[in-house]
Design an enzyme around this catalytic site. Structure first.
Site, PDB file in Angstrom:
ATOM      1  N   ASN A 160      -2.467  12.824  -3.732  1.00 41.52           N
ATOM      2  CA  ASN A 160      -3.474  13.211  -4.729  1.00 41.52           C
ATOM      3  C   ASN A 160      -4.049  14.593  -4.440  1.00 41.52           C
ATOM      4  O   ASN A 160      -4.215  15.414  -5.348  1.00 41.52           O
ATOM      5  CB  ASN A 160      -4.608  12.178  -4.746  1.00 41.52           C
ATOM      6  CG  ASN A 160      -4.413  11.120  -5.817  1.00 41.52           C
ATOM      7  OD1 ASN A 160      -3.700  11.337  -6.794  1.00 41.52           O
ATOM      8  ND2 ASN A 160      -5.051   9.983  -5.640  1.00 41.52           N
ATOM      9  N   ASP A 164       0.854  -1.191   0.000  1.00 42.41           N
ATOM     10  CA  ASP A 164       0.000   0.000   0.000  1.00 42.41           C
ATOM     11  C   ASP A 164       0.898   1.252   0.000  1.00 42.41           C
ATOM     12  O   ASP A 164       1.895   1.303   0.726  1.00 42.41           O
ATOM     13  CB  ASP A 164      -0.894   0.005   1.237  1.00 42.41           C
ATOM     14  CG  ASP A 164      -1.795   1.229   1.288  1.00 42.41           C
ATOM     15  OD1 ASP A 164      -2.881   1.191   0.678  1.00 42.41           O
ATOM     16  OD2 ASP A 164      -1.418   2.231   1.942  1.00 42.41           O
ATOM     17  N   ASP A 221      -1.119   9.508 -10.609  1.00 47.99           N
ATOM     18  CA  ASP A 221      -0.940   8.500 -11.658  1.00 47.99           C
ATOM     19  C   ASP A 221       0.540   8.209 -11.888  1.00 47.99           C
ATOM     20  O   ASP A 221       0.944   7.047 -12.081  1.00 47.99           O
ATOM     21  CB  ASP A 221      -1.577   8.975 -12.963  1.00 47.99           C
ATOM     22  CG  ASP A 221      -3.100   8.988 -12.906  1.00 47.99           C
ATOM     23  OD1 ASP A 221      -3.666   8.407 -11.958  1.00 47.99           O
ATOM     24  OD2 ASP A 221      -3.719   9.584 -13.814  1.00 47.99           O
ATOM     25  N   ASP A 233      -4.563   2.255  -4.501  1.00 47.49           N
ATOM     26  CA  ASP A 233      -3.115   2.376  -4.347  1.00 47.49           C
ATOM     27  C   ASP A 233      -2.505   1.109  -3.761  1.00 47.49           C
ATOM     28  O   ASP A 233      -1.435   1.141  -3.167  1.00 47.49           O
ATOM     29  CB  ASP A 233      -2.770   3.567  -3.461  1.00 47.49           C
ATOM     30  CG  ASP A 233      -3.407   3.452  -2.082  1.00 47.49           C
ATOM     31  OD1 ASP A 233      -4.404   2.730  -1.946  1.00 47.49           O
ATOM     32  OD2 ASP A 233      -2.896   4.085  -1.135  1.00 47.49           O
ATOM     33  N   HIS A 255      -4.196  14.602  -9.217  1.00 38.45           N
ATOM     34  CA  HIS A 255      -4.372  13.216  -9.648  1.00 38.45           C
ATOM     35  C   HIS A 255      -3.378  12.818 -10.737  1.00 38.45           C
ATOM     36  O   HIS A 255      -3.016  11.637 -10.836  1.00 38.45           O
ATOM     37  CB  HIS A 255      -5.809  13.005 -10.141  1.00 38.45           C
ATOM     38  CG  HIS A 255      -6.810  13.009  -9.029  1.00 38.45           C
ATOM     39  ND1 HIS A 255      -7.037  11.923  -8.227  1.00 38.45           N
ATOM     40  CD2 HIS A 255      -7.632  13.994  -8.567  1.00 38.45           C
ATOM     41  CE1 HIS A 255      -7.961  12.219  -7.325  1.00 38.45           C
ATOM     42  NE2 HIS A 255      -8.336  13.472  -7.506  1.00 38.45           N
TER      43      HIS A 255
END
Length: 306
Positions: free
Chosen positions: A189, A181, A198, A224, A194
């Site tokens: 984010n 994780d 990515d 994630d 965002h």
């Protein structure tokens, strides 16, 4: 037929031919029944590797080939049947305007004009089967791979984990799983956007993949989180792999991501207990990951099967 002069030694002759389904060929030694048999053999598979293998076997019956190499357009990989020999004929395969790859047929002896015509007849049989196989491969890749990171997705994991557990049970080998994780991913984010998120996901997936063996399986589990299946790996081995992933995050960090530090990871690790259901394995590794996040993140927690 268009020919190109080879840059290889003069004993090697190379011919490059554009082949389409509309090729009109003079008669060769192959009969309509011969070509029908090839169609029947090709019609029962949607795997490019099987198509090339069957084409090679069929041509070998007529001593027209010692080896075939096929450059696949989707993954840019080369599929090989037989062995490469000095004399080569190279074919660019197209169906209308669509490029379907390149085929190199080789033989110990120089190809005759009749051999070349037979190749082209065989490729004309191959071409529609090859298109269908490539279309199916593309759809399968979309269905079973995460579009952002390129690794396998949750659907793939749900299909492959039970199979790996079954193999470990049957063959009595170790099997471990790892769940990863990204720490504070929501904060990344929210603060960096965002698009940056990515980039981070792609970076983490590449970093994990670079630490794995070819037999290991990597999946984007969701959001994630990433899930790893490590065949033939005991718990100490899985912990070592997890530590290598954490260590590599800073070392391989992409400085172009405009973050001051590399993202941190929380990792849960466990191993398979013979006879248990695969869902128990997922539950235990998820529990280990939860403890890693609860204990301050950026750490590894492993749980043994009881």
């Amino acid at each position: 037929m268009n020919t190109a002069t080879s840059t290889k030694p003069t004993s090697v002759e190379s011919m490059r031919v554009n082949t389409t389904s509309k090729t009109t060929l003079p008669d060769s030694d192959l009969s309509g029944m011969d070509l029908l048999k090839l169609h029947q053999q090709l019609a029962t598979t949607l795997k490019p590797s099987d198509l090339i293998s069957r084409l090679f076997s069929w041509l070998s019956q007529y001593q027209l080939v010692s080896g075939i190499e096929y450059l696949e357009p989707l993954d840019n990989r080369t599929l090989i049947s037989g062995s490469s020999k000095p004399h080569k004929a190279q074919y660019i395969i197209r169906l209308e305007d669509r490029y379907l790859g390149e085929l190199t047929i080789s033989n110990q002896k120089k190809f005759t004009e009749v051999d070349i015509l037979a190749h082209e007849q065989a490729i004309s049989c191959l071409i529609h089967h090859l298109k269908n196989a490539l279309d199916y491969q593309a759809l399968e890749k979309v269905a079973f791979h995460d579009s952002l990171t390129g690794v396998m997705n949750r659907t793939s994991m749900d299909e492959l984990l039970p199979k790996e557990v079954g193999r470990a049970q049957r063959h009595c080998y170790d099997l471990s799983v790892v769940m990863v994780d990204i720490d504070n991913f929501k904060v990344i984010n929210d603060e960096a956007g965002h698009l940056m998120g990515d980039h981070i996901l792609r970076h983490v997936s590449r970093t994990i993949k670079n630490q794995l063996r070819t037999s290991d399986l990597l999946f984007r589990y969701g959001g994630d989180e990433f899930f790893l299946i490590l065949p033939n790996t005991d718990l100490p081995g899985a912990n070592k792999a997890a530590q290598q992933i954490i260590n590599s995050m800073g070392r391989d960090f992409d400085k172009n991501l405009a973050l001051t530090t590399a993202p941190k990871l929380s990792i849960g690790v466990t191993h398979y207990r013979p006879g248990e259901h695969h869902e128990e394995l997922v539950y235990r590794v998820d529990s280990a990951l939860y403890e890693a996040k609860k204990n301050g993140r950026n750490c590894i927690i492993s749980k043994t099967a009881v």
